[in-house]
Enzyme design. Structure first.
Site, short mmCIF file in Angstrom:
data_model
loop_
_atom_site.label_atom_id
_atom_site.label_comp_id
_atom_site.label_asym_id
_atom_site.label_seq_id
_atom_site.Cartn_x
_atom_site.Cartn_y
_atom_site.Cartn_z
N SER A 183 0.95 -1.31 0.16
CA SER A 183 -0.09 -0.20 -0.12
C SER A 183 0.73 1.02 -0.20
CB SER A 183 -1.08 -0.29 1.32
OG SER A 183 -1.77 1.17 1.03
N ASP B 263 -2.39 6.20 -3.54
CA ASP B 263 -1.34 5.53 -2.94
C ASP B 263 -0.70 4.36 -3.76
OD1 ASP B 263 -3.39 3.97 -2.52
OD2 ASP B 263 -2.87 3.33 -0.59
#
Length: 450
Positions: free
Chosen positions: A100, A241
């Site tokens: 992530s 992200d």
């Protein structure tokens, strides 16, 4: 050995904590647990741009093939794309290789079930138990029993982009958009979708080299995007992200619009369109008090509050029938379209809300009053993380703070899910006061429970 699975899959430093050996065992155990009645379970595997992605992808694939499963490799693609492709291909499960928003030396492995939802705790525990107890399921498969890698019916990236385009019923001709793709998984898909909708697209963070993912760029570092939006006189900036399941917006003045405000603006659009199912919006305990007041007073809807973590947001949404929910961090779920957070999809919905309002992003943002919020960490012994809840001195201190800030703020204390910390969050009108109060509470908790 402790639990392998955290709040969002298995994570660690690649080739140190998250080794190819562990990935191989996760592949074997995952295929065994998720195969149901299918002797040839099919897994879709996607990854972000980290240099360790190839290593872990091949180790996972080997584990799945070793117990008779088949694999469709989707390549570099956002996390939400895997959730979509699992359903499209009617696969038994999906796996995403990504950490992530973390820096490149980390990586992670998370599973989706056949419906595109993240695994529940019970299934994760079954997979974990097989690995920890060193059980070797179907270890003697040979010959035709072994699995193989399959080609998808169509290109995974094409399928996902077509899906994103299907969620948008407005053209963006004449709109100038800056996209920050964090040198991550959305670096091809997001610009492609916006260009196909007619927008003038300027990109940053679209030159991944395996090591620059999230490096001072993307949704956790929007400074470059803010600067670029102002320089280019753009209408809006959108940051994702590393695995592209989060969105942070930058308005035309270069100011950040966080997840709380984004959800508010989109919820109002849904309400006005008659699409805010159950008249509910789902958020976590960390959502700002200003968020609650806007949803309740302006949108005239109810806020469902959950624990921190997108999986808990989704669980609540599925129970209540709510169609929008998410977190301050920009992890937003639009249940009409998908089963997990999707940064690009969320950005399209936000842009639609802007266009439908006839206002600029800054004007929409200004309608929502966000209260100052301070977060302080109290470092404690790991075994003491939950003791504060029953401590009379802590209870009295919290009550004293609540009286001092009155109805213009709130106090939230919760243990970290991953570190030996207790997090103290206070909101209120006076930033200096709440900073002092948060620091005093954190110091006291640390002193008592370290």
């Amino acid at each position: 050995m402790g639990r392998l699975f955290g709040t969002d899959g298995v994570r660690g430093i690649a080739n140190s904590e998250l080794t190819p050996e562990l990935a191989f065992h996760l592949g074997k155990a995952g295929a065994y647990v998720l195969r149901k009645e299918n002797k040839r379970p099919v897994f879709v595997i996607g990854k972000d741009t980290r240099v360790s992605g190839d290593m872990l992808e091949n180790a996972l694939t080997a584990g799945i093939l070793a117990v008779g499963g088949n694999v469709i490799k989707a390549g570099v693609i956002p996390t939400p794309a895997v959730a979509y492709l699992v359903r499209y291909y009617k696969a038994d499960a999906g796996i995403v290789i990504s950490a992530s928003h973390n820096s490149f030396e980390y990586n992670g492995i998370k599973f989706f079930n056949s419906e595109g939802f993240k695994l529940d705790d019970a299934l994760e525990e079954k997979i974990e138990d097989i690995i920890i107890r060193d059980i070797d399921p179907n270890s003697h498969m040979t010959g035709e029993e072994l699995g193989r890698c399959l080609d998808g019916e169509e290109d995974a990236e094409d399928l996902y982009c077509r899906f994103l385009l299907s969620t948008m019923d407005l053209r963006l001709d004449g709109m100038k958009v800056v996209l920050d793709c964090a040198n991550g998984a959305a670096y091809r898909t997001a610009p492609r979708v916006y260009r196909e909708l007619g927008a003038e697209v300027i990109v940053i963070g679209c030159e991944p080299d395996g090591m620059n993912i999230n490096d001072k760029i993307g949704s956790t570092h929007p400074e470059k995007l803010q600067q670029k939006v102002v320089e280019e006189k753009a209408d809006i900036g959108l940051a994702f992200d590393g695995d592209a399941d989060r969105l942070i917006v930058v308005d035309e003045k270069g100011l950040v619009i966080d997840g709380d405000k984004t959800i508010c603006i989109c919820a109002k659009m849904l309400k006005e369109a008659g699409r805010l199912a159950e008249n509910k919006v789902t958020a976590t305990v960390m959502s700002n008090i200003g968020f609650h007041r806007y949803i309740e007073d302006v949108v005239e809807a109810e806020v469902e509050t959950t624990a921190v973590g997108d999986r808990y947001v989704l669980e609540s949404m599925l129970k209540t029938g709510c169609v929008i929910g998410g977190e301050q961090s920009g992890h937003i779920i639009f249940r009409e379209y998908t089963t997990t957070g999707d940064g690009t999809l969320s950005s399209l919905q936000f842009v639609k809300a802007v266009l439908c309002s006839g206002k600029k992003p800054s004007a929409l943002s200004a309608e929502i009053r966000i209260f100052p919020q301070v977060l302080e960490n109290a470092r404690v012994a790991n075994e003491n993380k939950k003791l504060y809840m029953e401590d009379e001195e802590v209870k009295q201190a919290v009550a004293d703070v609540e009286r001092e800030i009155g109805d213009t703020g709130r106090v939230l204390i919760r243990p970290s899910g991953t570190e030996p910390l207790i997090r103290v969050m206070i909101e209120g009108d006076d930033i200096e006061k709440i900073h002092r109060l948060a620091q005093e509470l954190a110091d006291m908790i640390s002193r008592k429970f370290s």
